[in-house]
Motif scaffolding. Structure first.
Motif, PDB file in Angstrom:
ATOM      1  N   THR A   1       0.815  -1.221   0.000  1.00 27.92           N
ATOM      2  CA  THR A   1       0.000   0.000   0.000  1.00 27.92           C
ATOM      3  C   THR A   1       0.846   1.267   0.000  1.00 27.92           C
ATOM      4  OG1 THR A   1      -1.702  -1.207   1.225  1.00 27.92           O
ATOM      5  CG2 THR A   1      -1.915   1.190   1.146  1.00 27.92           C
ATOM      6  N   TYR A   2       2.014   1.190   0.627  1.00 30.16           N
ATOM      7  CA  TYR A   2       2.859   2.379   0.751  1.00 30.16           C
ATOM      8  C   TYR A   2       4.261   2.112   0.206  1.00 30.16           C
ATOM      9  CZ  TYR A   2      -0.966   3.434   3.925  1.00 30.16           C
ATOM     10  OH  TYR A   2      -2.214   3.635   4.469  1.00 30.16           O
TER      11      TYR A   2
ATOM     12  N   TYR B   1       6.511  12.033   4.568  1.00 23.41           N
ATOM     13  CA  TYR B   1       6.068  11.699   3.210  1.00 23.41           C
ATOM     14  C   TYR B   1       4.743  12.355   2.812  1.00 23.41           C
ATOM     15  CZ  TYR B   1       9.556   7.981   3.726  1.00 23.41           C
ATOM     16  OH  TYR B   1      10.712   7.281   3.935  1.00 23.41           O
TER      17      TYR B   1
ATOM     18  N   LYS C   1       6.215   3.917  -1.460  1.00 24.23           N
ATOM     19  CA  LYS C   1       7.119   5.062  -1.355  1.00 24.23           C
ATOM     20  C   LYS C   1       7.918   5.039  -0.062  1.00 24.23           C
ATOM     21  CE  LYS C   1       7.144  10.127  -1.460  1.00 24.23           C
ATOM     22  NZ  LYS C   1       6.303  11.355  -1.557  1.00 24.23           N
ATOM     23  N   ILE C   2       7.325   4.501   0.980  1.00 21.69           N
ATOM     24  CA  ILE C   2       7.991   4.470   2.281  1.00 21.69           C
ATOM     25  C   ILE C   2       9.135   3.450   2.290  1.00 21.69           C
ATOM     26  CG2 ILE C   2       7.647   4.016   4.751  1.00 21.69           C
ATOM     27  CD1 ILE C   2       4.798   5.025   4.408  1.00 21.69           C
TER      28      ILE C   2
ATOM     29  N   ILE D   1       1.855  11.483   3.755  1.00 12.94           N
ATOM     30  CA  ILE D   1       0.939  10.372   3.504  1.00 12.94           C
ATOM     31  C   ILE D   1       0.165  10.065   4.773  1.00 12.94           C
ATOM     32  CG2 ILE D   1       0.746   7.918   2.945  1.00 12.94           C
ATOM     33  CD1 ILE D   1       3.258   8.196   1.267  1.00 12.94           C
TER      34      ILE D   1
ATOM     35  N   VAL E   1      -1.514   7.421   6.734  1.00 13.63           N
ATOM     36  CA  VAL E   1      -1.570   5.959   6.839  1.00 13.63           C
ATOM     37  C   VAL E   1      -2.876   5.556   7.507  1.00 13.63           C
ATOM     38  CG1 VAL E   1      -0.483   3.918   7.811  1.00 13.63           C
ATOM     39  CG2 VAL E   1       0.926   5.803   6.970  1.00 13.63           C
TER      40      VAL E   1
ATOM     41  N   VAL F   1       5.230   9.291   9.280  1.00 15.15           N
ATOM     42  CA  VAL F   1       4.996   9.148   7.842  1.00 15.15           C
ATOM     43  C   VAL F   1       4.306  10.392   7.274  1.00 15.15           C
ATOM     44  CG1 VAL F   1       3.726   7.837   6.096  1.00 15.15           C
ATOM     45  CG2 VAL F   1       4.939   6.640   7.926  1.00 15.15           C
TER      46      VAL F   1
END
Length: 218
Positions: A6-7, A66, A9-10, A68, A70, A62
């Motif tokens: 799902t993430y 980022y 990029k992390i 984002i 979560v 996060v």
């Protein structure tokens, strides 16, 4: 898998652990990175070793780094934990899998079983049972009998005493299924040194032994 997929990029990296490993694994990780164990939840840390901490700490981190949000609530956490447990159980079915640490009963497809404690993916102390019904109970080093243990053989005989690298070495007592026994010193898996042999017939010899043979013709 949820967090990794799902993430992306992390850049999550999974380190799947069976429940039997978790308590000791958490302690090892925390000790190696120099931070306290945060309750009983999952550990989340950065590559530089900095602990992020709880789920809320992680969400804040996060979002700040980022941008984002979560989405992990209690329901999602239960779903993730269920998935983790299922994945952990699946991996135990492979002969090649053994726990890093912890207490676990491992069964191999050839019928061998070990029940006890593990360290560095090797059995440390417990009961090792073989497919022929024989067993060993005690400590192991590099998967070999090592220390004070009990060996039970498929023919009904048993030995209780000291082992070194899988062999009887030092003081011990052997008894066979017919009632004959030897109590004394061993070397390289053989009766060697002072010892007493008793036969089921009532005959007894006590003295020196060299490679399973009495030195005085007893």
């Amino acid at each position: 898998d949820y967090l990794v997929n799902t993430y992306p990029k992390i850049g999550f990296v999974k380190d799947l652990r069976h429940p039997c490993e978790w308590v000791e694994f958490r302690r090892i990780i925390c000790d190696s990175r120099g931070f306290d164990i945060p309750g009983s939840s999952a550990l989340i840390w950065r590559k530089n070793g900095r602990l992020i901490g709880t789920a809320n700490d992680f969400k804040s981190f996060v979002k700040e780094k980022y941008a984002i949000e979560v989405q992990i609530d209690e329901a999602k956490m239960r779903e993730i934990q269920k998935e983790n447990s299922e994945n952990a159980e699946k991996q135990t079915l492979e002969d090649s899998w053994t726990p890093l640490v912890g207490t676990y009963t491992k069964r191999w497809k050839d019928g061998t079983m070990f029940e006890g404690s593990w360290k560095d993916h090797k059995p440390k102390k417990g009961t090792l049972t073989f497919s022929d019904g024989s067993s060993y109970t005690g400590p192991l080093v590099d998967s070999r009998f090592h220390g004070s243990g009990l060996r039970k053989y498929a023919n009904g005989a048993k030995f209780r005493g000291l082992f070194t690298n899988g062999l009887k070495e030092g003081i011990g007592k052997y008894q066979d299924a017919d009632g004959n026994e030897y109590d004394g010193h061993y070397a390289n898996d053989l009766c060697h040194g002072k010892g007493t042999r008793k036969w089921a017939s009532g005959r007894v010899y006590s003295g020196e032994w060299r490679g399973e043979k009495a030195t005085e013709g007893g």
